[in-house]
Design an enzyme around this catalytic site. Structure first.
Site, PDB file in Angstrom:
ATOM      1  N   ALA A  94       0.826  -1.207   0.000  1.00  0.00           N
ATOM      2  CA  ALA A  94       0.000   0.000   0.000  1.00  0.00           C
ATOM      3  C   ALA A  94       0.862   1.261   0.000  1.00  0.00           C
ATOM      4  O   ALA A  94       1.863   1.350   0.712  1.00  0.00           O
ATOM      5  CB  ALA A  94      -0.917   0.010   1.227  1.00  0.00           C
ATOM      6  N   LYS A 187       8.095   8.100  -1.609  1.00  0.00           N
ATOM      7  CA  LYS A 187       8.708   6.775  -1.605  1.00  0.00           C
ATOM      8  C   LYS A 187      10.097   6.806  -0.978  1.00  0.00           C
ATOM      9  O   LYS A 187      10.460   5.919  -0.187  1.00  0.00           O
ATOM     10  CB  LYS A 187       8.798   6.235  -3.034  1.00  0.00           C
TER      11      LYS A 187
END
Length: 355
Positions: A94, A187
């Site tokens: 996720a 990220k």
């Protein structure tokens, strides 16, 4: 970025008694990973934010007797505790898919930090805290991204080979804000925080650095990564600049088939010697070559084939995006670049996303 900490527990072997948790199970990689694990005979605890969204996927997953679906939210600490009960390992797939933010220059940094980066980090740490509280979880596989990697050195020169060590600078991302920069920061900083937590808490954490993932899909909507890949032939005004930004940073576009990326996740979960970060790329090619392959596979109007690629610095031979570390463990890819492209276009036509 540091590798995951040593764990006193050994990595689990894949067998019918193995139970895994997959976060983000309604996403592209997550949904395919659930299917792959069930086909291997594993028990799966799939976590979703919206149970109704999972109803579309349940008939596609099949093997319902070995599948349990849990509602969980990364923003709520303890939300994953129930889902992790009796799980041998966790696949944390996720993630937020925010690419760009249309905010004024004066407030953009504080907005991105407080509304995207901080929640993304907190969510991953909430999950890892649940893993730490668990008495059964032996390893966590974190899905990372090629957005955390660059093919240029500190002087702006191209590297001949790109591997897991070629990490992009956070300051560079903040300063340049190339297309997709918000996703890159999310990220990059989330993975950094995850490994820091793992090292400090003796949690066995391994990350998979994905290149552009494409091929068939189980989701009811077209996955973002497939949309990005096809943007040269769809002429998507938001996503095509992201593909160009990747090409500018990497000198090429790295591709991996959805089956291969999921197999890599499972392989690294199972392998007793996997540690740290692993770059997963079937093959990479320059954007101009990618556009040619897309046009060959989908002979429809393709405005992007006429674009002048001189802004790519005249680069002819792109850096090699290397999966050596992953291959050295014994992993083998099943699908080449042409297969990734052809299957993506074929599936999108069958689903009505392409004419």
């Amino acid at each position: 970025m540091e590798d995951g900490g040593e764990s006193c527990k050994s990595a689990p072997a894949i067998d019918e008694a193995t139970t895994y948790c997959v976060t983000g199970a309604t996403g592209y990689v997550g949904s395919w990973l659930v299917k792959a694990l069930l086909l291997k005979g594993c028990k799966v605890h799939a976590t979703v934010r919206n149970i109704e969204k999972a109803s579309y996927l349940i008939p596609k997953w099949k093997n319902e007797e070995r599948l349990k679906i849990f509602k969980a939210d990364l923003h709520d600490e303890g939300s994953f505790d129930e889902a992790l009960q009796n799980c041998d390992g966790v696949f944390h797939v996720a993630a937020s898919m925010e690419f760009n933010i249309n905010k004024d220059q004066a407030n953009v940094e504080s907005y991105v930090q407080s509304n995207i980066i901080d929640p993304a980090i907190k969510g991953t740490l909430n999950l890892l805290k649940s893993c730490k509280r668990s008495k059964s979880v032996k390893r966590v596989i974190l899905t990372s991204s090629i957005s955390t990697i660059t093919a240029k050195d500190s002087n702006g020169n191209w590297k001949p080979v790109v591997d897991e060590s070629c990490q992009v600078s956070v300051d560079h991302v903040w300063n340049t804000r190339a297309s997709g920069w918000v996703y890159v920061l999310s990220k990059l900083l989330t993975e950094e925080a995850a490994f820091k937590f793992a090292n400090e808490n003796s949690l066995d954490l391994v990350s998979v650095i994905t290149t552009t993932v494409a091929g068939p899909f189980l989701t009811s909507t077209l996955p973002s990564s497939v949309r990005v890949l096809l943007s040269p032939i769809t002429n998507d005004p938001e996503l095509f600049p992201i593909l160009k930004a990747v090409n500018a940073r990497m000198g090429s576009i790295g591709l991996v088939h959805i089956e291969d990326i999921c197999n890599a996740h499972i392989f690294l979960m199972e392998h007793p010697n996997s540690k740290g970060r692993y770059l997963c790329c079937t093959q990479n090619c320059h954007l101009s070559r990618l556009v040619e392959l897309l046009a060959q596979s989908c002979p429809c109007p393709c405005p992007s084939t006429t674009i002048n690629w001189s802004d790519d610095g005249g680069r002819v031979i792109p850096s090699i995006i290397s999966s050596k570390k992953l291959k050295d463990l014994g992993f083998e890819y099943k699908h080449g670049v042409e297969t990734v492209i052809n299957q993506s276009i074929k599936f999108c036509k069958e689903c009505g996303y392409l004419p």
